[in-house]
Design a protein around this motif. Structure first.
Motif, short mmCIF file in Angstrom:
data_model
loop_
_atom_site.label_atom_id
_atom_site.label_comp_id
_atom_site.label_asym_id
_atom_site.label_seq_id
_atom_site.Cartn_x
_atom_site.Cartn_y
_atom_site.Cartn_z
N TYR A 63 0.86 -1.12 0.00
CA TYR A 63 0.05 -0.03 0.04
C TYR A 63 1.00 1.18 0.08
N LEU A 64 0.59 2.36 -0.65
CA LEU A 64 1.16 3.55 -0.75
C LEU A 64 -0.05 4.51 -0.21
N THR A 65 0.33 5.20 0.97
CA THR A 65 -0.40 6.25 1.48
C THR A 65 0.10 7.45 1.27
N TYR A 66 -0.75 8.47 1.68
CA TYR A 66 -0.12 9.86 1.42
C TYR A 66 -0.83 10.94 2.40
N SER A 67 -0.09 11.76 3.16
CA SER A 67 -0.65 12.82 4.05
C SER A 67 -0.58 14.16 3.32
N SER A 68 -1.59 14.62 2.91
CA SER A 68 -1.44 16.09 2.48
C SER A 68 -0.95 17.01 3.21
N ALA A 69 -1.20 16.84 4.71
CA ALA A 69 -0.85 17.60 5.93
C ALA A 69 0.92 17.83 6.04
N THR A 70 1.33 16.68 5.95
CA THR A 70 3.08 16.54 5.91
C THR A 70 3.50 16.36 4.57
N GLY A 71 2.85 16.00 3.52
CA GLY A 71 3.50 16.05 2.34
C GLY A 71 4.29 14.72 1.99
N LYS A 72 4.25 14.01 2.79
CA LYS A 72 4.82 12.66 3.03
C LYS A 72 4.15 11.44 2.48
N ASN A 73 4.81 10.48 1.77
CA ASN A 73 4.26 9.15 1.32
C ASN A 73 4.66 8.24 2.38
N CYS A 74 3.99 7.37 2.39
CA CYS A 74 4.08 6.10 3.43
C CYS A 74 3.92 4.83 2.63
N ALA A 75 4.64 3.74 2.60
CA ALA A 75 4.48 2.45 2.14
C ALA A 75 4.56 1.31 3.20
N VAL A 76 3.96 0.46 3.04
CA VAL A 76 3.79 -0.82 3.83
C VAL A 76 3.30 -1.87 3.03
N THR A 77 3.91 -3.03 3.45
CA THR A 77 3.90 -4.41 2.55
C THR A 77 3.14 -5.28 3.63
N ILE A 78 2.14 -5.75 3.43
CA ILE A 78 1.28 -6.74 4.26
C ILE A 78 0.92 -7.86 3.51
N ARG A 79 1.15 -9.06 4.58
CA ARG A 79 1.11 -10.30 3.88
C ARG A 79 -0.47 -10.58 4.22
N ASN A 80 -1.08 -11.39 3.26
CA ASN A 80 -2.32 -11.61 3.09
C ASN A 80 -2.74 -12.66 4.31
N THR A 81 -1.93 -13.47 4.99
CA THR A 81 -2.19 -14.18 5.98
C THR A 81 -0.84 -14.29 6.57
N ALA A 82 -1.05 -13.79 8.18
CA ALA A 82 0.15 -13.82 9.18
C ALA A 82 0.44 -15.35 9.14
N GLY A 83 1.70 -15.49 9.29
CA GLY A 83 2.32 -16.89 9.63
C GLY A 83 3.82 -16.82 9.99
N ALA A 84 4.47 -17.84 9.86
CA ALA A 84 5.92 -18.02 10.17
C ALA A 84 6.65 -16.93 9.45
N PRO A 85 7.80 -16.35 10.02
CA PRO A 85 8.41 -15.12 9.57
C PRO A 85 9.03 -15.64 7.97
N VAL A 86 8.88 -14.82 7.20
CA VAL A 86 9.44 -14.95 5.66
C VAL A 86 9.94 -13.37 5.43
N PRO A 114 6.04 0.79 8.63
CA PRO A 114 5.95 1.68 7.52
C PRO A 114 7.32 2.42 7.39
N VAL A 115 7.53 2.85 6.10
CA VAL A 115 8.40 3.66 5.62
C VAL A 115 7.86 4.96 5.01
N TYR A 116 8.55 6.23 5.18
CA TYR A 116 8.13 7.51 4.82
C TYR A 116 9.01 8.07 4.04
N LEU A 117 8.63 9.01 3.05
CA LEU A 117 9.49 9.91 2.06
C LEU A 117 8.74 11.13 2.03
#
Length: 149
Positions: A63-86, A114-117
């Motif tokens: 997912y790519l998100t954006y905050s117009s208040a901060t002018g920053k993008n944020c990205a997060v990668t989410i697994r469909n099913t939580a499980g053993a670490p990969v 999350p990571v921000y830019l």
């Protein structure tokens, strides 16, 4: 006698209609369950809205998100099913090779980021990876450049 025959005929007709209705209302064979799709989990924080997303095969979504208040993008990668670490990775960078992308990766059971830019008015490149399957989007979500007169 006529009356009894009419009742018997009516009863037979009702039975036939009920049987036909029951047959047509019989449940269809169950469809195969759809693979779960990871919903955005809000980890970027308040004021960040989803502006884009991309599936990572059947393993998850970035997912790519954006905050117009901060002018920053944020990205997060989410697994469909939580499980053993990969291995899970997420990243976002300014298009055109300006600076290094913000990224997070590691052995995770649910998500990376999350990571921000800060990239107000710029196009961004972003993507994610889950256990060897990856997706990359380039030159997207271009903001309008502010112009002074």
């Amino acid at each position: 006698m006529l009356r009894v025959g009419a009742v018997a005929f009516a009863a037979a007709s009702v039975s036939t209609v009920l049987a036909a209705t029951a047959a047509s209302a019989a449940p269809a064979a169950p469809a195969a369950p759809a693979a779960p799709v990871a919903a955005y989990n809000g980890v970027c924080g308040s004021g960040y809205n989803v502006v884009n997303s991309a599936p990572i095969g059947s393993r998850g979504v970035v997912y790519l998100t954006y905050s117009s208040a901060t002018g920053k993008n944020c990205a997060v990668t989410i697994r469909n099913t939580a499980g053993a670490p990969v291995f899970v990775r997420t990243w976002v960078g300014q298009s055109g090779g300006h600076g290094s992308p913000a990224s997070d990766s590691g052995q995770y059971g649910t998500y990376a980021g999350p990571v921000y830019l800060a990239a107000r008015g710029s196009c961004v490149d972003w993507g994610g990876e889950i256990d060897g399957v990856s997706v990359t989007t380039t030159a997207s979500n271009c903001g309008s450049f502010a112009r002074s007169h």
